[in-house]
Design a protein around this motif. Structure first.
Motif, mmCIF file in Angstrom:
data_model
loop_
_atom_site.group_PDB
_atom_site.id
_atom_site.type_symbol
_atom_site.label_atom_id
_atom_site.label_comp_id
_atom_site.label_asym_id
_atom_site.label_seq_id
_atom_site.Cartn_x
_atom_site.Cartn_y
_atom_site.Cartn_z
ATOM 1 N N VAL A 231 0.851 -1.216 0.000
ATOM 2 C CA VAL A 231 0.000 0.000 0.000
ATOM 3 C C VAL A 231 0.876 1.252 0.000
ATOM 4 O O VAL A 231 0.556 2.253 -0.635
ATOM 5 C CB VAL A 231 -0.941 0.032 1.222
ATOM 6 C CG1 VAL A 231 -1.843 1.255 1.167
ATOM 7 C CG2 VAL A 231 -1.771 -1.232 1.275
ATOM 8 N N VAL A 252 -2.960 8.942 -4.751
ATOM 9 C CA VAL A 252 -3.503 8.618 -3.431
ATOM 10 C C VAL A 252 -3.957 7.164 -3.386
ATOM 11 O O VAL A 252 -4.716 6.707 -4.225
ATOM 12 C CB VAL A 252 -4.678 9.551 -3.095
ATOM 13 C CG1 VAL A 252 -5.398 9.072 -1.846
ATOM 14 C CG2 VAL A 252 -4.171 10.970 -2.906
ATOM 15 N N THR A 253 -3.443 6.450 -2.435
ATOM 16 C CA THR A 253 -3.908 5.082 -2.191
ATOM 17 C C THR A 253 -4.180 4.979 -0.708
ATOM 18 O O THR A 253 -3.478 5.603 0.080
ATOM 19 C CB THR A 253 -2.807 4.059 -2.512
ATOM 20 O OG1 THR A 253 -2.004 4.537 -3.563
ATOM 21 C CG2 THR A 253 -3.386 2.702 -2.864
ATOM 22 N N ARG A 254 -5.132 4.183 -0.362
ATOM 23 C CA ARG A 254 -5.374 4.014 1.064
ATOM 24 C C ARG A 254 -5.320 2.549 1.458
ATOM 25 O O ARG A 254 -4.930 2.201 2.554
ATOM 26 C CB ARG A 254 -6.752 4.603 1.446
ATOM 27 C CG ARG A 254 -6.711 6.106 1.594
ATOM 28 C CD ARG A 254 -5.891 6.500 2.817
ATOM 29 N NE ARG A 254 -5.792 7.940 2.956
ATOM 30 C CZ ARG A 254 -4.805 8.672 2.455
ATOM 31 N NH1 ARG A 254 -3.840 8.105 1.780
ATOM 32 N NH2 ARG A 254 -4.792 9.976 2.628
ATOM 33 N N GLU A 255 -5.755 1.699 0.533
ATOM 34 C CA GLU A 255 -5.717 0.269 0.852
ATOM 35 C C GLU A 255 -5.663 -0.536 -0.441
ATOM 36 O O GLU A 255 -5.901 -0.006 -1.523
ATOM 37 C CB GLU A 255 -6.949 -0.114 1.668
ATOM 38 C CG GLU A 255 -8.259 0.261 0.991
ATOM 39 C CD GLU A 255 -9.472 -0.045 1.870
ATOM 40 O OE1 GLU A 255 -9.312 -0.044 3.117
ATOM 41 O OE2 GLU A 255 -10.538 -0.293 1.308
ATOM 42 N N THR A 269 -8.977 -6.696 2.500
ATOM 43 C CA THR A 269 -8.291 -5.437 2.222
ATOM 44 C C THR A 269 -7.362 -5.130 3.379
ATOM 45 O O THR A 269 -7.548 -5.606 4.490
ATOM 46 C CB THR A 269 -9.270 -4.258 2.081
ATOM 47 O OG1 THR A 269 -10.109 -4.241 3.249
ATOM 48 C CG2 THR A 269 -10.125 -4.362 0.852
ATOM 49 N N GLY A 271 -4.890 -1.650 4.893
ATOM 50 C CA GLY A 271 -4.270 -0.348 4.745
ATOM 51 C C GLY A 271 -2.768 -0.543 4.839
ATOM 52 O O GLY A 271 -2.277 -1.688 4.853
ATOM 53 N N THR A 280 -2.117 4.270 10.962
ATOM 54 C CA THR A 280 -3.326 5.092 10.809
ATOM 55 C C THR A 280 -2.995 6.224 9.844
ATOM 56 O O THR A 280 -1.927 6.836 9.922
ATOM 57 C CB THR A 280 -3.791 5.681 12.142
ATOM 58 O OG1 THR A 280 -2.637 6.251 12.782
ATOM 59 C CG2 THR A 280 -4.389 4.610 13.027
ATOM 60 N N VAL A 281 -3.937 6.457 8.999
ATOM 61 C CA VAL A 281 -3.741 7.482 7.984
ATOM 62 C C VAL A 281 -4.887 8.475 8.109
ATOM 63 O O VAL A 281 -6.039 8.066 8.206
ATOM 64 C CB VAL A 281 -3.753 6.837 6.585
ATOM 65 C CG1 VAL A 281 -3.557 7.886 5.527
ATOM 66 C CG2 VAL A 281 -2.677 5.776 6.489
ATOM 67 N N ALA A 283 -7.907 10.804 7.403
ATOM 68 C CA ALA A 283 -8.903 10.793 6.340
ATOM 69 C C ALA A 283 -8.835 12.118 5.587
ATOM 70 O O ALA A 283 -8.495 13.150 6.165
ATOM 71 C CB ALA A 283 -10.283 10.601 6.953
ATOM 72 N N GLU A 289 -7.843 15.371 -1.878
ATOM 73 C CA GLU A 289 -6.690 14.554 -1.464
ATOM 74 C C GLU A 289 -5.357 15.100 -1.930
ATOM 75 O O GLU A 289 -4.325 14.718 -1.405
ATOM 76 C CB GLU A 289 -6.819 13.116 -2.003
ATOM 77 C CG GLU A 289 -8.134 12.440 -1.683
ATOM 78 C CD GLU A 289 -9.041 12.407 -2.907
ATOM 79 O OE1 GLU A 289 -9.022 13.400 -3.662
ATOM 80 O OE2 GLU A 289 -9.729 11.405 -3.102
ATOM 81 N N LEU A 306 1.979 8.602 1.480
ATOM 82 C CA LEU A 306 2.258 7.312 2.110
ATOM 83 C C LEU A 306 3.732 6.969 2.023
ATOM 84 O O LEU A 306 4.273 6.272 2.883
ATOM 85 C CB LEU A 306 1.420 6.204 1.454
ATOM 86 C CG LEU A 306 -0.039 6.156 1.881
ATOM 87 C CD1 LEU A 306 -0.723 4.927 1.297
ATOM 88 C CD2 LEU A 306 -0.164 6.121 3.400
#
Lengths: 580, 365, 427
Positions: A231, A252-255, A269, A271, A280-281, A283, A289, A306
């Motif tokens: 990720v 942007v990637t979150r998971e 899935t 993160g 923790t990312v 929101a 974003e 990230l």
């Protein structure tokens, strides 16, 4: 040395005093600061690392029922430490001076000289280049630029966590830090390659088999570890700037979603994770974003990166695997074998040979703020490092396990070490330059063109040099994508050392090289002494002198040939080939 | 009339431009007028003298006869059976009533009554392996074939009896043409060697050198090149050979070229180049009676027609096909205004070198 | 890993060549350990030693122009098909000699793999390692045989007769450089096999002697793994240098050289025979080049024209010499070529289906496994994955592909664990 002792002091202080006091203490210490020898540096109660090392190693001898070999000779020491810290054997003059130096602390002084030399930084740059890039071909950042960046970093003793952090976060835009982006860029930002390499090189875990499912053999390597790591890098892409330079951008990637090949319908899935630790990312509002939205003309910059998170967290205390891995690798570099072996298989089922020692080493790195020089210094000062590779008489060396460190483990010379050492010991730098020139001159037309342009000629010459080194790398190096491994002999290697005309040319007399100098010496004992000091960094024993005399006597009609044979026999010996 | 489709015009070219003769062909006005579609790529095309029919060979085992008098856009196509593989070798008899064709497995067929009810006059196994080219003598009495067995053979045109067996080439023979004077036969091979044979004796007279159109690829250890197209001008004083030079192994074509030779001296007089040195092969060439030279070719990057005057190596005009398909073959219609092009994408296309009557004459560049 | 069950004692460490013809060792059956071997035991050894011959057709052999012709279709191209020595089976007419020995071959027409790299190097690695290269470096077939099948005798365990521009490569991955292929670029002797021109033989001998003395001294009271390996590499080099006429194909008779043909591939096949006869465990011959994106038909004509006769000749020669029973023959290529004919009259890369051919040791021959549809655009029957073929190559010579390489405590499966051998191909 000073810095190291001070920081040790400070760290112990820090444990017991809150920050403002520490600050005061720092000032006091700075005022009182004078060069101190190692013996005085260790604050009372806190054991110096090298002593810890020896304590742990010694305690564990009982487990294997072994006893330690003797300390290595001075000759063995200077050769070993020169190779390990500067990538080349010591020259005859230095060796002679060292061997005849009567001071009790000469080994320490030598160590410090080497650690502070330019050659150290150069050697570490090469080592870390090969370690991090695994001899991949250049793509967007040249090896020269990258090594220059590493060399500067090691010369300044940049903390290792800072260096790795830079390498992980660099986007290639800023010219000074651009070379650091090579890790990502020259893997073509391939997600799977990055995940695998970040895992095994930086964390010491080879997650390859966990790409498609939980690792079949290693309980600790889970499917989610692989994808959790991905990720962090999944959003990184290349971007070609208008000036033609390729840099990194980040979507942007979150998971990510993943499913085991054994249960393809059960999608999960995750993160971003660093192994078990899920990050923790914050929101972000959809549509909000980016600082720079992805477009064809501008590289995408997310509000929350990230990759930056990765760079911060991976090298931090939240990821103890990093310190363990680096400590283990630096240990392996010096001692010839990791406490965890193989280096990329840290897991419960493959425990370190000395678990507490590994903890201690990792702690040292963290507490000294990843001071590489200090760390290596402590290792060199230990008895474990300075052990002979010969067993005590009457003990079968093959019965002493490598992981006991009771006897020094022998290492092979890396391709670069071999190349530089061969060139040096035969005194053939001048001849090598002539060989390069001769090769360039083979094509008259091109040579004429080159000679007209200084820069082009210099580049032509350095390209030729690089080609010669490449020959060594092909024959003596590890395969593409694999770390420099253990010593392995092969047929083409031997044929090369024996019969390659250029290499053999270095052994034959010419251009003032070693053989040429030796051949004109009248005193056969002197020939032996000079040959051994130059090539093997030691004095010959009586039998060896005798052998030289006899051989030179036999070859009196062709002294040059006889000397050539003797010199070659030394450079082709296991003693030269190995770091022992 | 079918809707005229103006072809893309290309950029300026330096050097002497070509000026169309009064009532002659105007290359600059080249436009597509008809597409004769098929479901397989076309390798060869020939006009029959009345212009009613166009014969073609395709990536199948037939000789196709298109009846252009048919009103439909795509014309009426009749496949003629007899061959066992693709047909690229094709030559009309001078009387326009017969056709000689050769296929990729060495079969030579002479067809008669091609304007009425075509049928095979004879069908023989002429070569071991492909017949790459066929030529009929100006007097209509001989048929010459060239093949992958490195041989050149001459047959009687009426019965297909072997008249001459000409050995000498050391590799596949790619092309063949009788000289307009009927006294010479020229064969050309993969390595760019052209052999001049005396007719009727078959004596080998001399070699011409077109080795520019051949490269040995060291990387792929393979021969690349060959004389793909070959044509004499009307009086036989000039010869044009086509192919490609500097080929990049077997992944890409090289640079298209047409070589001009002076027949008398046998010397290379001109190396005709395309406009931008396109990565392409020049597959076929014709000398136009008005004095210019036109070739077709291409590669997977595109298909082209190029136009030159013999004195200038740079093409004065280039037409890039809308379809990204090379023109494997080219023939000039009897009226001198239309070009038939055999395209890989499965069509014979007719291009007229003349402005459409309704539109103002296309601006000359 | 399964080693030959008979190999445990010194008695079996004898090269085949020395058994067959006493030319090079000078006495009947004198092998590495200098013992005379009883002829009956020799025969037993002879019968047990397995060898492998690999043909790599580099660039992507077109299945249409070789083993899976589709004449008279929209994809089949201009060539005809010809009957083979197996009734009902046809090959492309470009392979007349191979067609005659089809009854000694097993043809797989339904080879496939997923995620095959577009690059030739990557795709070649895939077919030769049985693993997608994205997983990281795995050892090629030659090094694997060198490790598992070769008995580390006089000769290198695996030799690659390669095209001219191909140099040495670290193809043994984690098995280490000891097992890397010895590459004969352009079929020439190994690099650096001749002593430098500037020294005489006695000087040459002297330096090796002195070196050995130095090593003997050094190895006292030291662990022996490295020094032994190092020493033995020198011994091996000297043996190889003494046997370097092995690489000199001009030593074969004029007649033999004519039978095989004067072009590179022909000579390389003859060289391969020479080395197999001498007892080299694995020989690979690479034929360049089949990557016909342009002019597919011309180039396959030329390349298969070179390939067909020497391949069949070598195959038959092995059979005639009684070597085929113990020699696995594998003919591979990294992918097939597109059914669609491209504008340059070429065919592009095509991994969805292609052909591979086997023969010799352990293989059920005389048939075709798998099939493609009428115009070769997809597999119609019995898909066979590249990894399954790898298992098959192992099992055919008695190796266990489910076993593991033990690399520094790490157990790496020989063959991809999720696949198995193709039972229909194994005898």
């Amino acid at each position: 040395m000073r810095l190291e002792s001070m920081s040790l002091f400070l760290e112990s202080f820090h444990r017991f005093h809150p920050t403002p006091m520490r600050f005061l203490a720092q000032i006091l210490l700075a005022l009182l600061l004078t060069p101190v020898s190692v013996a005085l540096a260790a604050p009372p109660g806190a054991e110096a690392l090298h002593d810890s090392i020896d304590q742990h190693i010694k305690t564990a001898f009982a487990k294997w029922k072994v006893s330690a070999a003797e300390t290595c000779t001075d000759a063995e020491f200077i050769r070993r430490v020169s190779l390990d810290l500067t990538g080349v054997v010591p020259d005859a003059k230095t060796t002679r001076a060292f061997l005849s130096d009567p001071s009790a602390d000469k080994r320490v002084k030598l160590t410090d000289r080497l650690l502070n030399s330019a050659a150290y930084a150069e050697h570490m740059a090469i080592s870390f280049d090969v370690f991090l890039m695994q001899r991949r071909p250049d793509k967007y950042v040249t090896t020269d630029e990258w090594r220059a960046y590493l060399q500067t970093s090691f010369a300044a003793n940049k903390p290792l966590d800072k260096l790795v952090g830079e390498i992980l976060v660099a986007d290639g835009v800023d010219p000074t830090l651009r070379p650091a982006a090579k890790f990502f860029l020259d893997r073509a930002v391939d997600k799977d390659t990055l995940v695998r390499d970040i895992g095994r090189l930086l964390l010491g875990v080879d997650l390859q088999c966990a790409q498609c499912h939980d690792h079949p053999d290693i309980d600790q390597y889970l499917h989610r570890h692989y994808h959790g790591l991905s990720v962090f890098v999944a959003g990184s892409k290349t971007f070609r700037q208008p000036d033609g330079k390729t840099v990194l951008q980040e979507m942007v990637t979150r998971e990510v979603e993943f499913a085991s090949v054994f249960e393809p319908d059960k999608t999960k899935t995750t993160g971003p994770r660093l192994l078990e630790v899920l990050m923790t990312v914050p929101a972000v509002e959809p549509g909000e974003e980016y600082v720079e939205k992805p477009s064809r003309t501008v590289r995408a910059v997310p509000k929350f990166s990230l990759r930056e998170l990765l760079a911060t967290k991976l090298v931090s205390n939240q990821t103890p695997e990093f310190a363990h891995n680096m400590a283990n690798r630096l240990w392996a570099k010096m001692l010839g074998r990791g406490l965890v072996h193989p280096l990329e298989m840290h897991h419960v089922g493959n425990p370190p040979s000395h678990p507490e020692l590994l903890e201690r080493l990792a702690k040292q790195l963290v507490e000294t703020k990843y001071d590489v020089r200090a760390f290596l210094r402590e290792i060199v000062l230990s008895k474990a490092y300075q052990r002979s590779s010969q067993t005590p008489a009457g003990v079968d060396p093959n019965t002493i396990p490598a992981e006991s460190f009771a006897v020094a483990n022998m290492k092979g010379l890396s391709p670069e070490q071999l190349f530089h050492s061969l060139l040096q010991v035969t005194g053939s730098e001048k001849m090598f330059i002539q060989q390069i020139e001769a090769t360039l001159q083979e094509d008259e037309a091109t040579y004429k063109e080159l000679s007209a342009d200084k820069e082009k000629l210099a580049k032509g010459r350095s390209d030729q040099r690089a080609l010669r080194i490449k020959e060594f790398i092909t024959l003596f190096g590890s395969p593409l994508g694999k770390a420099e491994g253990e010593f392995q002999a092969s047929l083409p290697q031997v044929l090369f050392l024996a019969n390659n005309p250029a290499v053999f040319g270095w052994v034959q007399p010419g251009s003032g090289n070693l053989t040429e100098q030796l051949a004109v010496l009248k005193d056969d004992s002197q020939v032996a002494e000079n040959a051994f000091l130059a090539v093997l960094s030691r004095f010959p024993n009586d039998d060896e002198v005798k052998l030289f005399r006899e051989h030179l006597a036999l070859g009196k009609d062709n002294r040059q040939a006889a000397v050539t044979e003797l010199v070659w026999s030394l450079i082709a010996s296991a003693e030269f080939r190995l770091n022992h | 009339m079918s809707q005229p489709t103006p072809e893309k015009k290309t950029e300026e070219t330096p050097g002497p431009k070509y000026v169309a003769k009064a009532d002659g062909a105007d290359p600059f006005a080249t436009r597509l007028t008809r597409e004769l579609k098929h479901d397989r790529g076309i390798l060869a095309c020939r006009y029959e003298p009345s212009s009613r029919f166009v014969f073609a060979g395709a990536l199948d085992n037939f000789v196709h006869r298109w009846d252009l008098s048919d009103e439909s856009e795509t014309g009426k196509r009749e496949p003629l059976e007899g061959h066992e593989s693709w047909v690229r070798a094709m030559c009309l008899f001078p009387d326009g009533k017969q056709l000689a064709t050769g296929d990729y497995v060495g079969r030579l067929i002479a067809w008669s009554d091609i304007g009425g009810k075509p049928s095979a006059n004879f069908s023989i196994a002429a070569h071991e392996g492909s017949i790459r080219a066929v030529s009929v003598s100006p007097d209509g009495k001989l048929i010459a074939t060239a093949g992958n067995d490195d041989m050149v053979r001459v047959w009687s045109a009426d019965k297909g009896e072997k008249v001459l067996e000409l050995a000498g080439h050391e590799c596949h023979v790619y092309n063949i043409a009788f000289h307009p004077n009927g006294k010479a036969l020229l064969s050309a091979d993969l390595k760019g060697v052209l052999k001049h044979w005396e007719i009727p004796t078959g004596k080998h007279v001399r070699d011409l050198n077109a080795s520019l159109l051949y490269t040995y690829s060291v990387k792929y250890t393979v021969d690349v090149g060959g004389i793909r197209g070959m044509s004499f001008n009307a009086d036989g004083s000039q010869l044009a050979c086509t192919g490609a030079t500097g080929v990049k192994g077997i992944a890409h074509s090289g640079s298209a070229r047409v070589l001009l030779f002076d027949w008398k001296s046998g010397k290379l007089t001109q190396e005709l180049k395309p406009v931008k040195d396109e990565i392409a092969t020049a597959w076929s060439v014709r000398f136009h009676p008005d004095g210019f030279i036109v070739a077709s070719g291409g590669s997977r990057t595109g298909g082209f027609l190029w136009f030159w005057v013999p004195e200038d190596p740079d093409a004065f005009h280039m037409v890039k096909f809308k379809q990204r398909a090379p023109g494997f073959d080219l023939d000039l219609a009897p009226d001198g205004k239309t070009l038939a092009v055999a395209n890989h994408d499965g069509a014979v296309r007719l291009y007229v070198m003349e402005a459409a009557p309704e539109e103002p004459a296309a601006k000359k560049k | 890993m399964n080693r030959d069950p008979y190999c445990g004692s010194d008695a079996h460490l004898v090269s085949r060549r020395s058994m067959l013809s006493n030319m090079l060792t000078g006495a009947a059956g004198v092998g590495l350990v200098g013992r005379l071997i009883h002829p009956s035991v020799a025969k037993e050894i002879e019968a047990k030693k397995k060898q492998v011959l690999i043909f790599l057709l580099n660039g992507g052999l077109s299945q249409f122009e070789s083993f899976d012709p589709k004449p008279k279709t929209d994809t089949g191209g201009p060539f005809r098909s010809i009957p083979t020595s197996v009734s009902g089976t046809h090959f492309c007419e470009l392979m007349p000699n191979t067609a005659k020995i089809a009854h000694k071959l097993a043809v797989v027409r339904s080879m496939f793999a997923e995620k095959v790299p577009g690059s030739h190097g990557g795709a070649r690695d895939y077919v030769e390692t049985g693993r997608p290269p994205q997983l990281g470096p795995y050892p090629l077939l030659g090094p694997v045989y060198s490790k598992l099948l070769d008995e580390a005798g006089e000769l290198p365990g695996n030799i690659h007769v390669a095209p001219s521009r191909w140099g040495p490569r670290q193809d043994a991955a984690f098995l280490g450089p000891k097992h890397a292929s010895l590459v004969l670029s352009g079929g020439r002797p190994p690099l650096n096999v001749d002593r430098p021109a500037s020294i005489e033989k006695d000087s040459d001998d002297a330096r090796y002697r002195l070196r050995k003395i130095a090593d003997l001294r050094f190895s006292q009271r030291r662990r022996t793994a490295h020094t032994e390996a190092y020493n033995s590499s020198y011994d091996q080099a000297q043996k190889l240098i003494r046997r370097k006429e092995l690489f000199d194909v001009s030593q074969e008779s004029e007649r033999e050289r004519q039978r095989y043909g004067s072009h590179d591939f022909g000579r390389h096949c003859l060289l391969a025979r020479r080395m197999l006869e001498a007892g080299v465990t694995c020989v690979k011959v690479t034929h360049n080049n089949y990557d016909s994106h342009m002019e597919n038909f011309n180039f396959h004509l030329e390349q298969l024209g070179e390939f067909d006769k020497p391949f069949a000749t070598l195959f038959e020669d092995l059979d005639e010499r009684g070597m085929l029973d113990n020699t696995l023959v594998v003919l591979i290529t990294e992918f097939g070529r597109t059914p669609a004919i491209q504008p340059d009259l070429g065919r592009d890369h095509w991994p969805p289906n292609w052909s591979v051919v086997l023969g010799g040791c352990g293989i059920q021959v005389g048939g075709v496994l798998g099939a493609t549809n009428a115009n070769g655009t997809e597999i119609a029957d019995r898909p066979v994955h590249v990894a399954e073929m790898f298992h098959t190559y192992m099992q055919a010579v008695g190796l266990d592909p489910t076993a593991t390489h033990d690399i520094g405590g790490n157990k790496i499966p020989v063959g991809a664990p999720e696949r198995g051998a193709v039972k229909e191909l194994l005898s």
